[in-house]
Design an enzyme around this catalytic site. Sequence first.
Site, PDB file in Angstrom:
ATOM      1  N   HIS A  56      -1.420   1.157  -9.637  1.00 18.41           N
ATOM      2  CA  HIS A  56      -2.055   0.353  -8.802  1.00 18.41           C
ATOM      3  C   HIS A  56      -2.720  -1.001  -9.692  1.00 18.41           C
ATOM      4  CE1 HIS A  56      -3.648  -0.303  -4.644  1.00 18.41           C
ATOM      5  NE2 HIS A  56      -3.532  -1.385  -5.169  1.00 18.41           N
TER       6      HIS A  56
ATOM      7  N   ARG B 155       0.785  -0.947   0.147  1.00 14.28           N
ATOM      8  CA  ARG B 155      -0.075  -0.119   0.135  1.00 14.28           C
ATOM      9  C   ARG B 155       1.011   1.367   0.070  1.00 14.28           C
ATOM     10  NH1 ARG B 155      -3.569  -2.686  -1.658  1.00 14.28           N
ATOM     11  NH2 ARG B 155      -5.579  -3.359  -0.576  1.00 14.28           N
TER      12      ARG B 155
HETATM   13  P1  NDP Z   1      -1.741 -11.956   3.792  1.00 15.69           P
HETATM   14  O1  NDP Z   1      -2.584 -11.551   5.032  1.00 15.69           O
HETATM   15  O2  NDP Z   1      -1.984 -13.441   3.445  1.00 15.69           O
HETATM   16  O3  NDP Z   1      -0.102 -12.071   4.475  1.00 15.69           O
HETATM   17  C1  NDP Z   1       0.366 -10.968   4.949  1.00 15.69           C
HETATM   18  C2  NDP Z   1       2.025 -11.384   5.384  1.00 15.69           C
HETATM   19  O4  NDP Z   1       2.527 -10.289   6.044  1.00 15.69           O
HETATM   20  C3  NDP Z   1       2.003 -12.258   6.310  1.00 15.69           C
HETATM   21  O5  NDP Z   1       2.910 -13.275   6.012  1.00 15.69           O
HETATM   22  C4  NDP Z   1       2.245 -11.800   7.676  1.00 15.69           C
HETATM   23  O6  NDP Z   1       2.956 -12.356   8.445  1.00 15.69           O
HETATM   24  C5  NDP Z   1       3.179 -10.725   6.991  1.00 15.69           C
HETATM   25  N1  NDP Z   1       3.035  -9.640   8.175  1.00 15.69           N
HETATM   26  C6  NDP Z   1       1.782  -8.974   8.707  1.00 15.69           C
HETATM   27  N2  NDP Z   1       2.220  -8.002   9.693  1.00 15.69           N
HETATM   28  C7  NDP Z   1       3.625  -8.084   9.818  1.00 15.69           C
HETATM   29  C8  NDP Z   1       4.519  -7.564  10.713  1.00 15.69           C
HETATM   30  N3  NDP Z   1       4.126  -6.525  11.567  1.00 15.69           N
HETATM   31  N4  NDP Z   1       5.974  -7.763  10.446  1.00 15.69           N
HETATM   32  C9  NDP Z   1       6.220  -8.879   9.648  1.00 15.69           C
HETATM   33  N5  NDP Z   1       5.295  -9.557   8.731  1.00 15.69           N
HETATM   34  C10 NDP Z   1       4.042  -9.157   9.013  1.00 15.69           C
HETATM   35  O7  NDP Z   1      -1.762 -10.939   2.900  1.00 15.69           O
HETATM   36  P2  NDP Z   1      -1.725 -11.192   1.106  1.00 15.69           P
HETATM   37  O8  NDP Z   1      -0.503 -11.830   0.887  1.00 15.69           O
HETATM   38  O9  NDP Z   1      -2.977 -11.544   0.591  1.00 15.69           O
HETATM   39  O10 NDP Z   1      -1.709  -9.730   0.566  1.00 15.69           O
HETATM   40  C11 NDP Z   1      -0.599  -8.746   1.085  1.00 15.69           C
HETATM   41  C12 NDP Z   1      -1.203  -7.122   0.609  1.00 15.69           C
HETATM   42  O11 NDP Z   1      -0.911  -7.036  -0.596  1.00 15.69           O
HETATM   43  C13 NDP Z   1      -2.570  -6.757   1.007  1.00 15.69           C
HETATM   44  O12 NDP Z   1      -2.765  -6.626   2.280  1.00 15.69           O
HETATM   45  C14 NDP Z   1      -2.676  -5.542   0.036  1.00 15.69           C
HETATM   46  O13 NDP Z   1      -2.361  -4.305   0.669  1.00 15.69           O
HETATM   47  C15 NDP Z   1      -1.261  -5.874  -1.116  1.00 15.69           C
HETATM   48  N6  NDP Z   1      -2.123  -6.040  -2.399  1.00 15.69           N
HETATM   49  C16 NDP Z   1      -1.886  -5.306  -3.314  1.00 15.69           C
HETATM   50  C17 NDP Z   1      -2.384  -5.339  -4.789  1.00 15.69           C
HETATM   51  C18 NDP Z   1      -1.765  -4.595  -5.791  1.00 15.69           C
HETATM   52  O14 NDP Z   1      -2.195  -4.599  -6.925  1.00 15.69           O
HETATM   53  N7  NDP Z   1      -0.730  -3.614  -5.678  1.00 15.69           N
HETATM   54  C19 NDP Z   1      -3.344  -6.614  -4.921  1.00 15.69           C
HETATM   55  C20 NDP Z   1      -3.603  -7.301  -3.953  1.00 15.69           C
HETATM   56  C21 NDP Z   1      -3.015  -7.143  -2.305  1.00 15.69           C
HETATM   57  P3  NDP Z   1       2.511 -13.900   9.030  1.00 15.69           P
HETATM   58  O15 NDP Z   1       2.465 -14.913   7.948  1.00 15.69           O
HETATM   59  O16 NDP Z   1       3.190 -14.195  10.461  1.00 15.69           O
HETATM   60  O17 NDP Z   1       0.746 -13.748   9.667  1.00 15.69           O
END
Ligand code: NDP
Length: 318
Positions: A281, A233
């Site tokens: 985006h 984001r």
């Molecule tokens: P998930 O919820 O499946 O994965 C999030 C990952 O981030 C997990 O591995 C999580 O760790 C890790 N994480 C979260 N908080 C922290 C932290 N504080 N420190 C370290 N690691 C952290 O999300 P998705 O993979 O489905 O999507 C990720 C993001 O991609 C979305 O939230 C969105 O913002 C973005 N996105 C962008 C798009 C675009 O077109 N540009 C399209 C779609 C999504 P853990 O595994 O331990 O929970």
Amino acid sequence: MTRAKPTPCIALLSEVLDMRYLTAAFQETCPGIDLRAGTDLGALEDIDAAVCWFAPPGLTAKMPNLQLVQSLAAGVDHLLADPELPRALPLCRVVDDTMAAGMNAYVTWAVVQQHRHMRGYVADSAAARWQERPITSPRGHRVGIAGLGALGMACARALAAIGYPVRGWSRSVKTDLPADVTGFHGEAQLGEFLSGCDTLVCLLPLTDATRGFLDAETFAQLPRGAHLINVGRGDHLVEADLLPALDSGQLGAATLDAFSHEPLPATHPFWRDPRVLVTPHVATRTDRRVIAQQTLANLSAVQEGRRPMNQVDLTRGY
Ligand code: NDP
């Protein structure tokens, strides 16, 4: 005798998108469905589920019989920004193989285009210039993915499959990583993770803990000249820290797909900086049929007392 299920009533809510593009997908999935979109939503007490992408703040709170809030996409930051979001209701996001395939394609392109100097070749080609640039094997270019979730893990596998040494960083420890992906987790291992990222890809969700993650302090821990790819984001990036890091040589390039203010204003300096590649985006999209199918399946699950799929943990914020 089983009673016929009532026709679901779904509201499609957004301040920035004409959500009627989802109409056909919902009608195919559930013929006769009562779909509401636009400014005239009819009686709000009819609405069972709301599908949202930057919905008008406070609107879901006015729906007395709402049973489910469904994000249109993977992220839910746009929903959690609404202080009136009914937090007692299940909040779900879409997890979709098609979306992961799209993200793989974008991130792989972004890594390769910089590592193999493709922007230079595009300019050379336009100028009829035959000029070889340094060729280094993927094996010598380490890619780090911050966020090893549904999308980050898919990208990690794809990049490892074409020879890049891949490392990932997550909040919790991962015990099921592919053998060719090295895992790091938590604040304590962040520095070690960053120190081995010739390219850093941000695929974190936007939460209080990750806002501003891409700042001068993070950049300083990367190898000099690293490439930054932000497909998370816009608010992950501290915009004011980017150009100084590029000017100092600490960062070599940035490929950015998400911005704090979208569309990125035409006057923004990122547009004119040759070291910054801006895309609007578009890294990936959610398949509209998957949105319809997951929304309707989740509504049925809630109505039958089952847990819906891809429910967000409100305490973690993702
Ligand atoms: P998930 O919820 O499946 O994965 C999030 C990952 O981030 C997990 O591995 C999580 O760790 C890790 N994480 C979260 N908080 C922290 C932290 N504080 N420190 C370290 N690691 C952290 O999300 P998705 O993979 O489905 O999507 C990720 C993001 O991609 C979305 O939230 C969105 O913002 C973005 N996105 C962008 C798009 C675009 O077109 N540009 C399209 C779609 C999504 P853990 O595994 O331990 O929970």
